[in-house]
Design a protein around this motif. Structure first.
Motif, PDB file in Angstrom:
ATOM      1  N   UNK A  60       0.859  -1.203   0.000  1.00 49.20           N
ATOM      2  CA  UNK A  60       0.000   0.000   0.000  1.00 49.20           C
ATOM      3  C   UNK A  60       0.889   1.245   0.000  1.00 49.20           C
ATOM      4  N   UNK A  61       1.921   1.185   0.812  1.00 50.71           N
ATOM      5  CA  UNK A  61       2.854   2.315   0.902  1.00 50.71           C
ATOM      6  C   UNK A  61       3.597   2.496  -0.430  1.00 50.71           C
ATOM      7  N   UNK A  62       4.022   1.372  -1.003  1.00 47.95           N
ATOM      8  CA  UNK A  62       4.770   1.427  -2.268  1.00 47.95           C
ATOM      9  C   UNK A  62       3.925   2.007  -3.398  1.00 47.95           C
ATOM     10  N   UNK A  63       2.671   1.587  -3.471  1.00 46.02           N
ATOM     11  CA  UNK A  63       1.764   2.124  -4.502  1.00 46.02           C
ATOM     12  C   UNK A  63       1.628   3.637  -4.326  1.00 46.02           C
ATOM     13  N   UNK A  64       1.532   4.088  -3.068  1.00 48.10           N
ATOM     14  CA  UNK A  64       1.372   5.515  -2.816  1.00 48.10           C
ATOM     15  C   UNK A  64       2.634   6.279  -3.211  1.00 48.10           C
TER      16      UNK A  64
END
Lengths: 328, 362
Positions: free
Chosen positions: B46-50
């Motif tokens: 989720x963090x990486x996508x953001x």
């Protein structure tokens, strides 16, 4: 055994042996440098003395050799690699130009690459195509590299030791036609390090500026000129990068005339850079334009034709004769 | 009994433990990672996508010169970092921002290259992350050198070396695998096959059955995994790291994924591929499928969702705060870092620029 008569090849071998003895992190690798001792025998006996972990053969791939050296240097080693011949170093060109030269700058000094790329170079040995290139110009043109070329047995030892201790990558150009010439030397004698040119011969009339394989030719020319009544200074650059403007310009200002001698093709070369630097800095001391004696702008010739390419004593003397003596 | 050849060849199909609908599949050679690993990995995804989407937005706002996004490849990015121990090394490329941040490097320092205030912004030795490599495959031989040095020093370091499908055509890919194999260097070569090298599809790079098959030519075991399945990637990469650490030599892992966006914001993907080629890959999104699995397994609590959203919000805010102000640059620095001691010529040139700037200010 302080005084001994040895060849440049033996001096380089001794330098590697002493460096590997002094520092366990010094590694030597490349093509045929193990059991064979290198095609020029510069690494003779090192595997036997220090073991396979310290001096070893690699797969036959120069880009891989230099790339692996980069990683070893990143992780605490001081690799010394051999490119078997000048022109065999070209597959490693991208690694040298894009990474060896740029890593320290890229990482703001955090990754230093203390490594030496040894390169037997230049001609005069009757070598076939791809064995006699003077490739120093490519490396000297690349910011971030240190480029060294010894011309004497003693300097071969000193400069290789200094290169291995140097905090930055050094391209170490070994003039292969001088490998076998013997000199009486004392390797324990202190000598100037990288970045310092030396005056090999003092003479008031003109200065010959040379490096690597061209220094003995320049010395011979100076002898011949002296016999004809003209005294020449000979400056041996020893390192092309860093360039010792001070020593070179002091000699040119003293003599007012200069000839640059180099085996490499003259166009866009180290020799053209020297002429530009000397002219910019010493213009008012010059009695004549600075001349050059270099290789022609042709691929290095086959053995039967190489004598036409190499700067020789006669060409150097002719260039000296052309330095507008009639006007002074 | 398997032959040596069979041991070097990859699985018949890419390893997949969780399919695109979030359904679990057993595998004879690989086990599902722990619940904790999957939950932690979900937060990182989720963090990486953001990070990807915020960085792309910052390009449009002129705060980054360019951003090669790994949108859709986040499972590869997260897995590559998660399987490493603290002392291990990571050799990333320009598209691997997410994995670098996932390894613990400051995101603003990571984006220095793409922001343009220096060529690399982080201390490579702080988290053992090499500078991002732009020339393709050239960093792979460095990885071999770092790994070999570690072996000579008696350390059990593993080096994770990343590249893409296009880079496998470069000579340095071949030389790195061969050197690593000959020296038994503990390197995991991890190829993110996203189908494209800018505009050129994989079919024009190679006709090998897969990239993982290339390992056998060097005596390096090859394996392939579904590049959008975090569980499968953690299992395959984790096993490769374990083998390398145990002294079994280098390992080659290929992840089958897809570059759902253009090469960079400066690229126009409509010139070389149809939208309907992209659509099926959107359904294979790495986040959706892990979310589906975690939900069905009762592992996706509100608490975990909040943890993921907080991490994403925090990093996005960090990127905006860090990248919105104009970076300060120092022209003197242009000369400082080339050599341990600048050459006399560089000192002269630095003085020249200093004088020129002083005259401009006067």
């Amino acid at each position: 055994m302080t005084h001994q008569k040895i060849s440049m090849a033996q001096a380089l071998n001794q330098a590697l042996r002493d460096a590997m003895t002094a520092d366990d992190s010094v590694l030597m690798f490349g093509e045929d440098v193990g059991a064979l001792g290198g095609v020029f025998r510069i690494t003779d006996g090192l595997t036997a003395e220090f073991g396979e972990d310290r001096c070893f053969d690699t797969p036959l791939a120069e880009s891989g050799i230099v790339g692996m050296a980069i990683g070893l240097a990143m992780n605490g080693m001081r690799p010394v690699v051999e490119m078997q011949f000048d022109a065999f170093g070209y597959p490693a060109f991208e690694q040298i130009v894009s990474h060896v030269a740029k890593m320290r700058n890229r990482t703001r000094g955090r990754i230093a690459l203390p490594m030496v790329i040894r390169m037997p170079y230049a001609g005069g040995i009757g070598g076939v195509e791809h064995h006699c290139d003077s490739s120093e110009g490519y490396y000297a043109h690349t910011p971030g590299l240190t480029v060294v070329a010894p011309s004497t047995v003693a300097d071969a030892y000193t400069l290789l030791r200094r290169a291995i201790e140097w905090p930055d990558p050094v391209v170490f150009m070994e003039p292969k036609k001088l490998y076998w010439a013997k000199e009486e030397v004392d390797l324990t004698e202190p000598a100037p390090g990288i970045g310092t040119a030396v005056v090999r011969r003092e003479g008031a009339d003109a200065t010959l500026i040379a490096y690597g394989p061209s220094v003995p030719v320049a010395m011979e020319a100076a002898e011949a000129a002296a016999a004809e009544g003209r005294e020449l200074t000979v400056v041996d650059l020893r390192s092309v990068v860093p360039f010792d403007d001070e020593t070179v310009c002091a000699a040119v200002r003293r003599t007012g005339r200069a000839v640059v001698v180099a085996e490499a093709s003259g166009f866009a070369s180290v020799s053209s850079e020297i002429v530009a630097r000397v002219t910019e800095r010493c213009f008012h001391s010059l009695a004549a334009p600075v001349r050059r004696v270099t290789g022609f702008d042709i691929p290095y010739p086959p053995p039967k034709l190489e004598k036409f390419q190499l700067p020789g004593v006669d060409r150097i003397l002719d260039a000296v004769d052309d330095l507008q003596w009639e006007d002074s | 009994m398997t032959t040596v050849e069979e041991q070097l060849l990859p699985s018949k199909e890419p390893v997949r433990l969780i399919d695109q609908d979030g359904v679990l599949h057993d595998h004879s050679s690989y086990q599902l990672p722990t619940q904790q690993a999957l939950v932690d990995g979900y937060v990182e995804l989720i963090k990486g996508r953001r990070i990807n989407d915020q960085a792309s937005a910052l390009v449009r706002q002129g705060r980054l010169a360019v951003y090669p996004s790994s949108h859709g490849q986040e499972a590869c990015q997260v897995a590559a970092s998660m399987v490493l121990a603290d002392g291990d090394w990571l050799f990333p490329t320009y598209r691997d921002t997410v994995t670098i941040v996932s390894r613990g490097v400051d995101p603003i320092e990571t984006l220095t290259l793409l922001r343009g205030d220096w060529h690399s912004g982080y201390d490579p030795y702080a988290r053992n992350v090499a500078p991002q490599s732009t020339p393709l495959a050239t960093q792979l031989t460095h990885a071999v050198g770092v790994a070999h040095a570690a072996r000579l020093k008696g350390e059990d370091t593993v080096v994770m070396a990343l590249c893409g499908d296009g880079a496998t055509s470069e000579g340095d890919f071949h030389e790195a695998l061969n050197f690593a194999a000959v020296f038994k260097a503990p390197v995991v070569f991890f190829v993110q096959n996203n189908g494209f090298a800018i505009s050129v599809p994989l079919s024009k790079q190679t006709v090998a059955p897969s990239i993982a098959h290339k390992g056998i030519g060097y005596g390096v075991p090859g394996e392939r995994a579904d590049g959008n399945d975090l569980a499968g990637l953690l299992a395959v990469l984790g096993q490769a790291v374990d083998k390398a650490r145990a002294g079994e030599g280098p390992q080659l892992v290929e992840a089958h994924t897809y570059r759902v966006q253009a090469h960079t914001n400066a690229d126009d993907a409509t010139r070389y591929r149809q939208d309907d080629e992209v659509t099926p890959w959107l359904a294979k999104d790495p986040i959706k499928r892990l979310e589906a699995y975690l939900s069905s397994a009762g592992l996706l609590s509100d608490d975990i969702k909040r943890r993921a959203e907080d991490a994403a919000t925090r990093v996005a805010q960090q990127l905006r705060d860090g990248l919105m102000p104009e970076p300060s640059v120092d022209p003197e620095e242009l000369f400082t870092h080339l050599y341990a001691v600048p050459t006399p010529q560089l000192a002269e040139q630095a003085a020249f620029l200093r004088d020129e700037l002083a005259r401009e200010e006067a």
